[in-house]
Design an enzyme around this catalytic site. Structure first.
Site, PDB file in Angstrom:
ATOM      1  N   HIS A  98     115.607 119.313   3.141  1.00  0.00           N
ATOM      2  CA  HIS A  98     115.545 117.975   2.533  1.00  0.00           C
ATOM      3  C   HIS A  98     116.635 117.823   1.464  1.00  0.00           C
ATOM      4  CE1 HIS A  98     110.997 118.181   3.562  1.00  0.00           C
ATOM      5  NE2 HIS A  98     111.512 117.259   4.345  1.00  0.00           N
ATOM      6  N   LYS A 145      97.919 111.488   8.226  1.00  0.00           N
ATOM      7  CA  LYS A 145      98.347 112.878   8.260  1.00  0.00           C
ATOM      8  C   LYS A 145      97.750 113.616   7.069  1.00  0.00           C
ATOM      9  CE  LYS A 145     102.899 114.892   9.055  1.00  0.00           C
ATOM     10  NZ  LYS A 145     104.327 114.579   9.044  1.00  0.00           N
ATOM     11  N   ARG A 181     117.345 117.502  13.002  1.00  0.00           N
ATOM     12  CA  ARG A 181     117.547 118.926  13.293  1.00  0.00           C
ATOM     13  C   ARG A 181     117.673 119.105  14.792  1.00  0.00           C
ATOM     14  NH1 ARG A 181     112.412 120.148   9.784  1.00  0.00           N
ATOM     15  NH2 ARG A 181     112.076 118.130  10.733  1.00  0.00           N
ATOM     16  N   SER A 226     109.094 122.036   6.440  1.00  0.00           N
ATOM     17  CA  SER A 226     107.972 122.225   5.519  1.00  0.00           C
ATOM     18  C   SER A 226     106.905 123.090   6.189  1.00  0.00           C
ATOM     19  CB  SER A 226     107.371 120.875   5.134  1.00  0.00           C
ATOM     20  OG  SER A 226     108.337 120.083   4.499  1.00  0.00           O
TER      21      SER A 226
HETATM   22  P1  ADP Z   1     107.873 113.427   8.126  1.00  0.00           P
HETATM   23  O1  ADP Z   1     106.494 113.924   7.811  1.00  0.00           O
HETATM   24  O2  ADP Z   1     108.055 111.953   7.983  1.00  0.00           O
HETATM   25  O3  ADP Z   1     108.489 113.990   9.380  1.00  0.00           O
HETATM   26  P2  ADP Z   1     109.335 115.336   6.544  1.00  0.00           P
HETATM   27  O4  ADP Z   1     109.081 115.502   5.086  1.00  0.00           O
HETATM   28  O5  ADP Z   1     108.908 116.432   7.445  1.00  0.00           O
HETATM   29  O6  ADP Z   1     108.733 113.951   6.926  1.00  0.00           O
HETATM   30  O7  ADP Z   1     110.881 115.050   6.780  1.00  0.00           O
HETATM   31  C1  ADP Z   1     111.523 113.913   6.272  1.00  0.00           C
HETATM   32  C2  ADP Z   1     112.830 113.734   6.997  1.00  0.00           C
HETATM   33  O8  ADP Z   1     113.691 114.818   6.708  1.00  0.00           O
HETATM   34  C3  ADP Z   1     112.725 113.670   8.516  1.00  0.00           C
HETATM   35  O9  ADP Z   1     113.679 112.757   8.993  1.00  0.00           O
HETATM   36  C4  ADP Z   1     113.068 115.069   8.942  1.00  0.00           C
HETATM   37  O10 ADP Z   1     113.599 115.086  10.256  1.00  0.00           O
HETATM   38  C5  ADP Z   1     114.132 115.416   7.914  1.00  0.00           C
HETATM   39  N1  ADP Z   1     114.290 116.851   7.715  1.00  0.00           N
HETATM   40  C6  ADP Z   1     113.376 117.726   7.260  1.00  0.00           C
HETATM   41  N2  ADP Z   1     113.879 118.980   7.226  1.00  0.00           N
HETATM   42  C7  ADP Z   1     115.159 118.894   7.662  1.00  0.00           C
HETATM   43  C8  ADP Z   1     116.221 119.832   7.893  1.00  0.00           C
HETATM   44  N3  ADP Z   1     116.048 121.129   7.679  1.00  0.00           N
HETATM   45  N4  ADP Z   1     117.402 119.368   8.365  1.00  0.00           N
HETATM   46  C9  ADP Z   1     117.560 118.048   8.625  1.00  0.00           C
HETATM   47  N5  ADP Z   1     116.605 117.115   8.445  1.00  0.00           N
HETATM   48  C10 ADP Z   1     115.419 117.518   7.980  1.00  0.00           C
END
Ligand code: ADP
Length: 158
Positions: A19, A43, A92, A130
């Site tokens: 992030h 969620k 990703r 996460s």
């Molecule tokens: P959600 O629960 O909405 O998927 P996340 O907190 O998991 O939210 O992720 C928020 C955004 O950040 C999403 O678009 C996710 O694809 C992106 N993201 C999370 N980790 C990475 C990473 N390692 N590389 C690129 N994008 C990421």
């Protein structure tokens, strides 16, 4: 010229170095970035929204054009209320594509003035999520290299 505001929404459960990579890249494109921490609705999250907000706040302290807010309900409504027209999401490898594609087209149909832009994290962060961080931590592993420094203490409290 008016300020270009971007919103980076997500669960941030917890915020990871993946992030952070996206946040840093987004600040090259927008003047102000709002990290929007989703309150749970469908969620169930590991950390409650207050904790997730604190974790993001601690991680972005050194970034002057970035702020954090929580939101619930429709993302497009929040984006409008903040005077933004850009939604930032991260991609990703192939794993995120289908979901992100669906969300971006739904949001675009709900509000045509909003553009979703996708950024790729560095190769090193391609597999950081996460969920992986939570799994490693719950098995007693070291998460230092996956999360910002200020986040580590919160795992101790859990
Ligand atoms: P959600 O629960 O909405 O998927 P996340 O907190 O998991 O939210 O992720 C928020 C955004 O950040 C999403 O678009 C996710 O694809 C992106 N993201 C999370 N980790 C990475 C990473 N390692 N590389 C690129 N994008 C990421």
């Amino acid at each position: 010229m008016s300020e270009r505001v971007g919103v980076y929404p997500g669960s941030f459960d917890p915020i990871t170095c993946g992030h952070m990579d996206i946040i840093q890249r987004a600040t090259k494109i927008v003047d102000k970035l709002i990290v929007a921490v989703a309150s749970p609705h469908h969620k169930k999250t590991f950390f409650d929204v207050q904790t997730r907000l604190q974790m993001v706040q601690g991680a972005i302290e050194h970034l002057p054009r970035v702020e954090v807010k929580s939101f619930d309900g429709l993302l497009v409504r929040f984006v409008r209320e903040e005077g933004a027209h850009i939604v930032v999401r991260g991609l990703r490898a192939v794993s995120d594509f289908e979901y992100e594609f669906k969300m971006a087209s739904a949001n675009g149909r709900l509000d045509e003035s909003i553009e979703t832009i996708f950024l790729m994290a560095s190769e090193r962060q391609q597999f950081t999520s996460s969920q992986i961080v939570r799994e490693i931590a719950s098995l007693g592993g070291e998460v230092t290299q996956f999360v910002p420094q200020n986040v580590i203490q919160y795992f101790g409290k859990k």
